[in-house]
Design an enzyme around this catalytic site. Structure first.
Site, PDB file in Angstrom:
ATOM      1  N   ASP A 212       0.874  -1.173   0.000  1.00  0.00           N
ATOM      2  CA  ASP A 212       0.000   0.000   0.000  1.00  0.00           C
ATOM      3  C   ASP A 212       0.912   1.224   0.000  1.00  0.00           C
ATOM      4  O   ASP A 212       1.615   1.489   0.982  1.00  0.00           O
ATOM      5  CB  ASP A 212      -0.912  -0.005   1.240  1.00  0.00           C
ATOM      6  CG  ASP A 212      -1.891   1.170   1.233  1.00  0.00           C
ATOM      7  OD1 ASP A 212      -1.605   2.182   0.567  1.00  0.00           O
ATOM      8  OD2 ASP A 212      -2.936   1.072   1.911  1.00  0.00           O
ATOM      9  N   TYR A 237      -4.880  11.359  -3.731  1.00  0.00           N
ATOM     10  CA  TYR A 237      -5.350  12.651  -3.171  1.00  0.00           C
ATOM     11  C   TYR A 237      -4.391  13.240  -2.157  1.00  0.00           C
ATOM     12  O   TYR A 237      -4.627  14.316  -1.638  1.00  0.00           O
ATOM     13  CB  TYR A 237      -6.753  12.530  -2.555  1.00  0.00           C
ATOM     14  CG  TYR A 237      -7.015  11.290  -1.727  1.00  0.00           C
ATOM     15  CD1 TYR A 237      -6.417  11.118  -0.496  1.00  0.00           C
ATOM     16  CD2 TYR A 237      -7.879  10.292  -2.187  1.00  0.00           C
ATOM     17  CE1 TYR A 237      -6.663   9.984   0.256  1.00  0.00           C
ATOM     18  CE2 TYR A 237      -8.131   9.154  -1.446  1.00  0.00           C
ATOM     19  CZ  TYR A 237      -7.517   9.008  -0.213  1.00  0.00           C
ATOM     20  OH  TYR A 237      -7.754   7.882   0.522  1.00  0.00           O
ATOM     21  N   LYS A 238      -3.300  12.523  -1.843  1.00  0.00           N
ATOM     22  CA  LYS A 238      -2.339  13.073  -0.875  1.00  0.00           C
ATOM     23  C   LYS A 238      -1.273  13.856  -1.649  1.00  0.00           C
ATOM     24  O   LYS A 238      -1.559  14.929  -2.152  1.00  0.00           O
ATOM     25  CB  LYS A 238      -1.728  11.941  -0.046  1.00  0.00           C
ATOM     26  CG  LYS A 238      -2.768  11.111   0.730  1.00  0.00           C
ATOM     27  CD  LYS A 238      -2.086  10.014   1.513  1.00  0.00           C
ATOM     28  CE  LYS A 238      -3.060   8.977   2.059  1.00  0.00           C
ATOM     29  NZ  LYS A 238      -3.976   9.476   3.084  1.00  0.00           N
TER      30      LYS A 238
HETATM   31  C1  LIG Z   1      -2.413   3.824   3.901  1.00  0.00           C
HETATM   32  C2  LIG Z   1      -3.843   4.005   3.483  1.00  0.00           C
HETATM   33  N1  LIG Z   1      -4.518   2.966   2.967  1.00  0.00           N
HETATM   34  C3  LIG Z   1      -5.804   3.069   2.603  1.00  0.00           C
HETATM   35  C4  LIG Z   1      -6.485   4.266   2.729  1.00  0.00           C
HETATM   36  C5  LIG Z   1      -7.947   4.317   2.350  1.00  0.00           C
HETATM   37  O1  LIG Z   1      -8.137   4.918   1.125  1.00  0.00           O
HETATM   38  P1  LIG Z   1      -9.584   5.078   0.487  1.00  0.00           P
HETATM   39  O2  LIG Z   1     -10.359   5.971   1.383  1.00  0.00           O
HETATM   40  O3  LIG Z   1      -9.326   5.684  -0.863  1.00  0.00           O
HETATM   41  O4  LIG Z   1     -10.223   3.750   0.378  1.00  0.00           O
HETATM   42  C6  LIG Z   1      -5.819   5.392   3.229  1.00  0.00           C
HETATM   43  C7  LIG Z   1      -6.516   6.675   3.378  1.00  0.00           C
HETATM   44  O5  LIG Z   1      -6.007   7.666   3.787  1.00  0.00           O
HETATM   45  C8  LIG Z   1      -4.455   5.254   3.634  1.00  0.00           C
HETATM   46  O6  LIG Z   1      -3.787   6.279   4.147  1.00  0.00           O
END
Ligand SMILES: Cc1ncc(COP(=O)(O)O)c(C=O)c1O
Length: 419
Positions: A212, A237-238
């Site tokens: 991830d 989006y980050k």
């Molecule tokens: C490390 C990580 N994984 C997963 C997510 C979840 O992403 P989403 O809301 O697009 O499903 C985030 C959200 O900030 C995240 O920081």
């Protein structure tokens, strides 16, 4: 001698910063706001509104449904290619922009587990971002398997600050493990996992690895093929500045393209989308991870963010990022660390070694929630992370060294007033 705590020092760093001009490429209506949350929602590039407006007016309003044939159908892979080659070290045809991270974790975990049909354990970390933990637990439960959790055995113990290591993962790798699911950069500590070593350890044990990269993409240069990764997912989006709710992405190593299956076999991932055939037949390559209709406007916004990072170059982004977090840790040491008369009892919940950090640091304090809220009232915006973290995100394209100075000074001033 230079006083690194003086504001003039931060101003000099800004003046010498080769990436400083990028800040003017973003919409910043209030320059006095100290934004330290670009690791949650990156700022809005100035080019985004005209690019999205062009999709709306020139493509949607004018060309109507013809726009699907005139480019929209290919956008998830085209933007995916630009994102993948610029930010992931990927080759063309390996990345698709689609859905959100949660859905993509599900799809990719299912696909990876299918590639190891005689195994049903996923190794993940207790401190992992919640969505990944929830999905891993559910995906394994459906198969009669389980998650083998890394992390402290005592549930009350604080989560580790150090990066996840290959040795730690290797200890959990028995012959039941199908997949290792980990974050490249931890969402709380900012620690960078031992990417290549963990991938190798998993492969040695016959398992696959899903990274991830939500907190790594756009802040840490990645080389997913180089480390031998199997799959990766992440958001845009980050640090990619794709906008609120911007679509996420999936990268898949070419060696898996033939056999990998999408557990949500939607028509957009079909080999012939408009054939409306009775049965599902997957598209060639990573396109098969698409589910339903993508958003042309959202993809255009992601493309703008990727373009800015491509222009800046990931090496320069990382160089500035290291300087920003190093400066933040220096000010933490001078102003916030320690207890008693001289200190403010703030802890550093991020690695001390800059090379082991992504682009944010987390400061621990029992009143972190109240402090974060009070900071927002003063125009300083970090974010709070449960249970006691003030997360300070330093986005290399938009954060100034003076923001680091002013933000940490505001934390000091608030904590001094509280004691
Ligand atoms: C490390 C990580 N994984 C997963 C997510 C979840 O992403 P989403 O809301 O697009 O499903 C985030 C959200 O900030 C995240 O920081």
């Amino acid at each position: 001698m230079t006083d690194t705590a003086a504001r003039s020092y931060a101003e000099a760093l800004d003046e010498a910063d080769p990436l400083a001009p990028f800040r003017s490429r973003f919409e910043i209506p209030d320059d006095s706001v100290v934004y330290l949350d670009g690791n949650s929602l990156g700022r809005m590039p100035s080019e985004t509104a005209p690019r999205v407006a062009a999709v709306l007016h020139e493509q949607w309003a004018d060309r109507l449904i013809r726009s699907w044939d005139e480019g929209w159908m290919d956008l998830p892979l085209e933007v995916g290619d630009r994102l993948g080659t610029t930010l992931l070290g990927a080759g063309p045809g390996e990345t698709v922009v689609c859905d959100n991270v949660t859905v993509n974790v599900f799809k990719v975990l299912e696909a990876a587990l299918d590639l190891r049909p005689d195994r049903s354990t996923v190794v993940a970390h207790k401190g992992e971002f919640p969505t990944d933990r929830y999905v891993a637990a559910e995906v394994t439960r459906r198969r009669g398997g389980s998650v083998r959790w890394l992390g402290p055995l005592d549930p009350a113990a604080p989560l580790p600050i150090d990066p996840v290591t290959a040795m730690q993962v290797a200890g959990a790798l028995h012959d039941d493990v199908a997949v290792v699911l980990l974050s490249a950069v931890d969402y709380r500590s900012g620690a960078i996992a031992e990417l290549a070593g963990i991938t190798q350890a998993a492969h040695d044990a016959g398992a696959l690895v899903v990274w991830d990269c939500s907190h790594a993409i756009g802040s840490v240069p990645l080389d997913l093929p180089g480390i031998g990764a199997d799959f990766a997912i992440g958001c845009s989006y980050k640090y990619v500045n794709g906008g609120p709710g911007a679509p996420a992405w999936i990268w898949a190593a070419p060696e898996h393209h033939g056999a990998m299956r999408n557990p949500v076999p939607g028509w957009m991932g079909h080999s012939d989308v408009f054939a409306m055939s009775p049965d599902y037949s997957p598209a060639v390559g990573v396109r098969r991870f698409m589910t339903g209709t993508p958003s042309a406007t959202a993809l255009a916004a992601v493309d703008v963010g990727v373009g800015l990072l491509a222009e800046a170059g990931m090496a320069a982004v990382r160089t500035k990022s290291l300087a920003l977090t190093t400066y933040a840790v220096d000010l933490y040491d001078r102003w916030l660390a320690g207890t008693g008369e001289t200190g403010l009892a703030v802890t550093l919940a991020s690695p001390r070694d800059a090379a082991l950090r992504g682009a944010h640091i987390t400061l621990g304090h029992p009143d972190a929630l109240a402090v974060t809220q009070a900071l927002a009232d003063r125009g300083v915006i970090p974010d709070f992370r449960h249970p006691d973290g003030i997360r300070v995100g330093l986005a290399p394209l938009t954060t100034r060294f003076t923001d680091v100075h002013d933000g940490l000074l505001a934390i000091r001033t608030l904590l001094e007033a509280l004691r």
